[in-house]
Design a protein around this motif. Structure first.
Motif, PDB file in Angstrom:
ATOM      1  N   ALA A 174       1.627  -1.958  -6.841  1.00  9.87           N
ATOM      2  CA  ALA A 174       0.313  -2.449  -7.258  1.00  9.87           C
ATOM      3  C   ALA A 174       0.187  -2.642  -8.772  1.00  9.87           C
ATOM      4  O   ALA A 174      -0.230  -3.688  -9.231  1.00  9.87           O
ATOM      5  N   SER A 187      -2.352  -6.265   0.063  1.00 10.88           N
ATOM      6  CA  SER A 187      -3.732  -5.809  -0.141  1.00 10.88           C
ATOM      7  C   SER A 187      -4.257  -6.325  -1.471  1.00 10.88           C
ATOM      8  O   SER A 187      -3.541  -6.999  -2.212  1.00 10.88           O
ATOM      9  N   GLN A 205      -2.314   4.141   9.351  1.00  8.02           N
ATOM     10  CA  GLN A 205      -1.779   4.224   7.981  1.00  8.02           C
ATOM     11  C   GLN A 205      -2.465   5.423   7.321  1.00  8.02           C
ATOM     12  O   GLN A 205      -3.685   5.543   7.337  1.00  8.02           O
ATOM     13  N   ASN A 209       4.364  -2.339  -0.435  1.00  4.55           N
ATOM     14  CA  ASN A 209       3.042  -2.960  -0.518  1.00  4.55           C
ATOM     15  C   ASN A 209       3.034  -3.955  -1.679  1.00  4.55           C
ATOM     16  O   ASN A 209       3.571  -3.684  -2.746  1.00  4.55           O
ATOM     17  N   GLY A 233      -2.756   7.925   3.856  1.00  3.41           N
ATOM     18  CA  GLY A 233      -2.479   8.059   2.427  1.00  3.41           C
ATOM     19  C   GLY A 233      -2.595   9.490   1.955  1.00  3.41           C
ATOM     20  O   GLY A 233      -1.599  10.198   1.778  1.00  3.41           O
ATOM     21  N   THR A 234      -3.842   9.948   1.789  1.00  2.00           N
ATOM     22  CA  THR A 234      -4.117  11.245   1.146  1.00  2.00           C
ATOM     23  C   THR A 234      -3.282  12.404   1.712  1.00  2.00           C
ATOM     24  O   THR A 234      -2.765  13.223   0.949  1.00  2.00           O
ATOM     25  N   GLY A 244      -9.201   8.357   6.600  1.00  4.06           N
ATOM     26  CA  GLY A 244      -9.709   9.563   7.236  1.00  4.06           C
ATOM     27  C   GLY A 244      -8.766  10.208   8.229  1.00  4.06           C
ATOM     28  O   GLY A 244      -9.161  11.146   8.920  1.00  4.06           O
ATOM     29  N   SER A 274     -11.383   5.943   2.966  1.00  5.45           N
ATOM     30  CA  SER A 274     -10.021   5.955   2.404  1.00  5.45           C
ATOM     31  C   SER A 274     -10.006   6.297   0.928  1.00  5.45           C
ATOM     32  O   SER A 274     -10.941   5.966   0.195  1.00  5.45           O
ATOM     33  N   GLY A 275      -8.896   6.872   0.495  1.00  2.00           N
ATOM     34  CA  GLY A 275      -8.679   7.057  -0.928  1.00  2.00           C
ATOM     35  C   GLY A 275      -8.217   5.767  -1.570  1.00  2.00           C
ATOM     36  O   GLY A 275      -7.649   4.901  -0.918  1.00  2.00           O
ATOM     37  N   GLY A 301       0.760   5.101   3.617  1.00  8.07           N
ATOM     38  CA  GLY A 301       0.114   4.109   2.759  1.00  8.07           C
ATOM     39  C   GLY A 301       0.750   4.063   1.374  1.00  8.07           C
ATOM     40  O   GLY A 301       1.257   5.080   0.884  1.00  8.07           O
ATOM     41  N   ALA A 302       0.714   2.882   0.770  1.00  7.73           N
ATOM     42  CA  ALA A 302       1.212   2.750  -0.607  1.00  7.73           C
ATOM     43  C   ALA A 302       0.294   3.555  -1.519  1.00  7.73           C
ATOM     44  O   ALA A 302      -0.912   3.594  -1.312  1.00  7.73           O
ATOM     45  N   GLU A 345      -8.893  -0.850   7.056  1.00  7.09           N
ATOM     46  CA  GLU A 345      -9.015   0.308   6.162  1.00  7.09           C
ATOM     47  C   GLU A 345     -10.484   0.643   5.922  1.00  7.09           C
ATOM     48  O   GLU A 345     -11.207  -0.088   5.253  1.00  7.09           O
ATOM     49  N   TYR A 397      -2.885  17.896  -8.789  1.00  6.21           N
ATOM     50  CA  TYR A 397      -3.400  16.841  -7.899  1.00  6.21           C
ATOM     51  C   TYR A 397      -3.393  17.375  -6.458  1.00  6.21           C
ATOM     52  O   TYR A 397      -4.411  17.338  -5.748  1.00  6.21           O
TER      53      TYR A 397
HETATM   54  C1  LIG Z   1      -3.528   7.655  -4.767  1.00  5.01           C
HETATM   55  C2  LIG Z   1      -3.730   6.467  -3.890  1.00  5.01           C
HETATM   56  C3  LIG Z   1      -3.214   5.232  -4.294  1.00  5.01           C
HETATM   57  C4  LIG Z   1      -3.315   4.117  -3.450  1.00  5.01           C
HETATM   58  N1  LIG Z   1      -2.736   2.936  -3.832  1.00  5.01           N
HETATM   59  C5  LIG Z   1      -2.712   1.899  -2.958  1.00  5.01           C
HETATM   60  C6  LIG Z   1      -1.969   0.721  -3.260  1.00  5.01           C
HETATM   61  O1  LIG Z   1      -1.316   0.625  -4.295  1.00  5.01           O
HETATM   62  N2  LIG Z   1      -2.008  -0.299  -2.370  1.00  5.01           N
HETATM   63  C7  LIG Z   1      -2.691  -0.202  -1.171  1.00  5.01           C
HETATM   64  O2  LIG Z   1      -2.674  -1.152  -0.383  1.00  5.01           O
HETATM   65  N3  LIG Z   1      -3.374   0.915  -0.854  1.00  5.01           N
HETATM   66  C8  LIG Z   1      -3.384   1.964  -1.704  1.00  5.01           C
HETATM   67  N4  LIG Z   1      -4.040   3.120  -1.355  1.00  5.01           N
HETATM   68  C9  LIG Z   1      -4.628   3.236  -0.003  1.00  5.01           C
HETATM   69  C10 LIG Z   1      -3.607   3.891   0.961  1.00  5.01           C
HETATM   70  O3  LIG Z   1      -2.453   3.111   1.098  1.00  5.01           O
HETATM   71  C11 LIG Z   1      -4.214   4.139   2.353  1.00  5.01           C
HETATM   72  O4  LIG Z   1      -4.608   2.947   2.988  1.00  5.01           O
HETATM   73  C12 LIG Z   1      -5.397   5.078   2.281  1.00  5.01           C
HETATM   74  O5  LIG Z   1      -5.087   6.193   1.474  1.00  5.01           O
HETATM   75  C13 LIG Z   1      -5.775   5.533   3.679  1.00  5.01           C
HETATM   76  O6  LIG Z   1      -6.858   6.423   3.659  1.00  5.01           O
HETATM   77  P1  LIG Z   1      -6.694   8.038   3.562  1.00  5.01           P
HETATM   78  O7  LIG Z   1      -6.498   8.313   2.121  1.00  5.01           O
HETATM   79  O8  LIG Z   1      -7.978   8.536   4.097  1.00  5.01           O
HETATM   80  O9  LIG Z   1      -5.498   8.419   4.389  1.00  5.01           O
HETATM   81  C14 LIG Z   1      -3.980   4.238  -2.205  1.00  5.01           C
HETATM   82  C15 LIG Z   1      -4.529   5.474  -1.818  1.00  5.01           C
HETATM   83  C16 LIG Z   1      -4.407   6.585  -2.639  1.00  5.01           C
HETATM   84  C17 LIG Z   1      -4.971   7.902  -2.180  1.00  5.01           C
END
Ligand SMILES: Cc1cc2nc3c(=O)[nH]c(=O)nc-3n(C[C@H](O)[C@H](O)[C@H](O)COP(=O)(O)O)c2cc1C
Length: 295
Positions: A43, A95, A191, A69, A193-194, A172, A141-142, A17-18, A137, A208
């Motif tokens: 973003a 997004s 996808q 993204n 992220g965390t 998750g 999610s974070g 994920g971005a 999503e 962090y």
């Molecule tokens: C620090 C952080 C920054 C994020 N920034 C973006 C973003 O710029 N654009 C976006 O589409 N999603 C963003 N997300 C969402 C992630 O791309 C991803 O969809 C999400 O983290 C998935 O859930 P998870 O954290 O449980 O894996 C961000 C997530 C985190 C944790």
């Protein structure tokens, strides 16, 4: 090849994920090199040439496909799309709002479009606009989300039932059990992220990464930013915000992200992370994570 790997050009249907300023080219390239699909973030970017430079550096580190993204709240999104296409990116996620106005340009640029959606209604809208796939999503999610959160467990199968394009699950997922669960819900990819913040390759500050590793299942909260919410780690700043003890909202700018996410100043901004932080207890390499997921 699945429809999603076909779309991404990657070995596995796993998108990183971005994540704002911590999607450094080394992280993005490591994900692509390990068979996933790394994503650059734009973003809160304020400089078109800086985005070009990130794409160029990523290309030097890997010849495997990676993407980026585009965030609809950023007024420079169209310019970023042009530069990314010039630098050879072929697939973008969109997004942060309706991509209706942007999709014709993305098509002209020859880009494949994956729209990040928080509800069934938005997923159907994205399909109607011609999206190639959606990322469903969930609210665990974070990062940024709206006020009508639906959990991954409910959202993914509901979206799968209603659209005819591939669905990629987000929220998750950190390991092979989450990956298998997503596929069981009908998703054709994930996808993540965390989990990719707590890696050796991510540029995020040690504080962090260690806060993610130390977090319990209750370690995140939703911070109200008026236009949207952010799911973030419960640092002392976030605890004060949640209790209404702060007179102003935290800055959510590129600078604030750099100061808090990369330099580790916990008062400069919130640290976004998903509830899955509670299941992450190690800092690993990207390759170790992807290997375990697909094993
Ligand atoms: C620090 C952080 C920054 C994020 N920034 C973006 C973003 O710029 N654009 C976006 O589409 N999603 C963003 N997300 C969402 C992630 O791309 C991803 O969809 C999400 O983290 C998935 O859930 P998870 O954290 O449980 O894996 C961000 C997530 C985190 C944790």
């Amino acid at each position: 090849m699945s429809k999603v790997t076909d779309l991404l050009g990657s070995q596995y249907p796993i998108i990183q994920g971005a994540m704002g300023v911590i999607c450094n080219p080394e992280l993005v390239a490591a994900v692509s090199e390990a068979g996933g699909f790394g994503l650059l973030a734009t973003a809160f970017a304020e400089d078109v040439e800086a985005v070009r430079e990130q794409a160029k550096v990523t290309k030097k580190l890997t010849n495997k496909p990676s993407g980026a993204n585009l965030f609809m709240m950023n007024p420079l999104t169209e310019n970023f799309a042009k530069v990314l296409a010039e630098e050879g990116i072929r697939t973008v996620t969109v997004s942060g709002g309706s991509p209706k106005a942007l999709i014709p340009l993305l098509r002209d640029l020859g880009l494949k479009v994956i729209v990040v959606v928080p509800t069934v209604e938005v997923a159907k809208g994205a399909e109607g606009l011609g999206a190639d796939a959606v990322v469903a999503e969930g609210s665990e999610s974070g990062g940024v989300q709206g006020f009508k959160g639906v959990s991954t467990m409910v959202l993914v199968p509901a979206v799968v039932d209603e659209v005819n394009i591939p669905v990629i699950a987000a929220g998750g997922i950190s390991d092979s059990c989450g990956y298998k669960a997503a596929l069981a819900l009908g998703a054709e990819g994930v996808q993540i992220g965390t989990r990719f913040i707590a890696t050796k390759e991510c540029i995020a500050h040690a504080v962090y990464k260690n806060t993610i590793v130390a977090a319990a299942d209750t370690g995140t909260g939703l911070v109200n930013m008026l236009r949207f919410q952010i799911r973030a780690l419960r640092t002392t700043l976030v605890e004060r915000l949640l209790k209404g003890q702060e007179s102003s909202m935290p800055d959510f700018t590129w600078q604030a992200m750099e100061d808090s996410w990369i330099k580790g100043d916990l008062e400069a901004g919130v640290l976004p992370a998903g509830q899955v932080a509670g299941r992450i207890s190690t800092i690993l390499s990207v390759r170790e994570i992807i290997k375990e997921i697909v094993a």
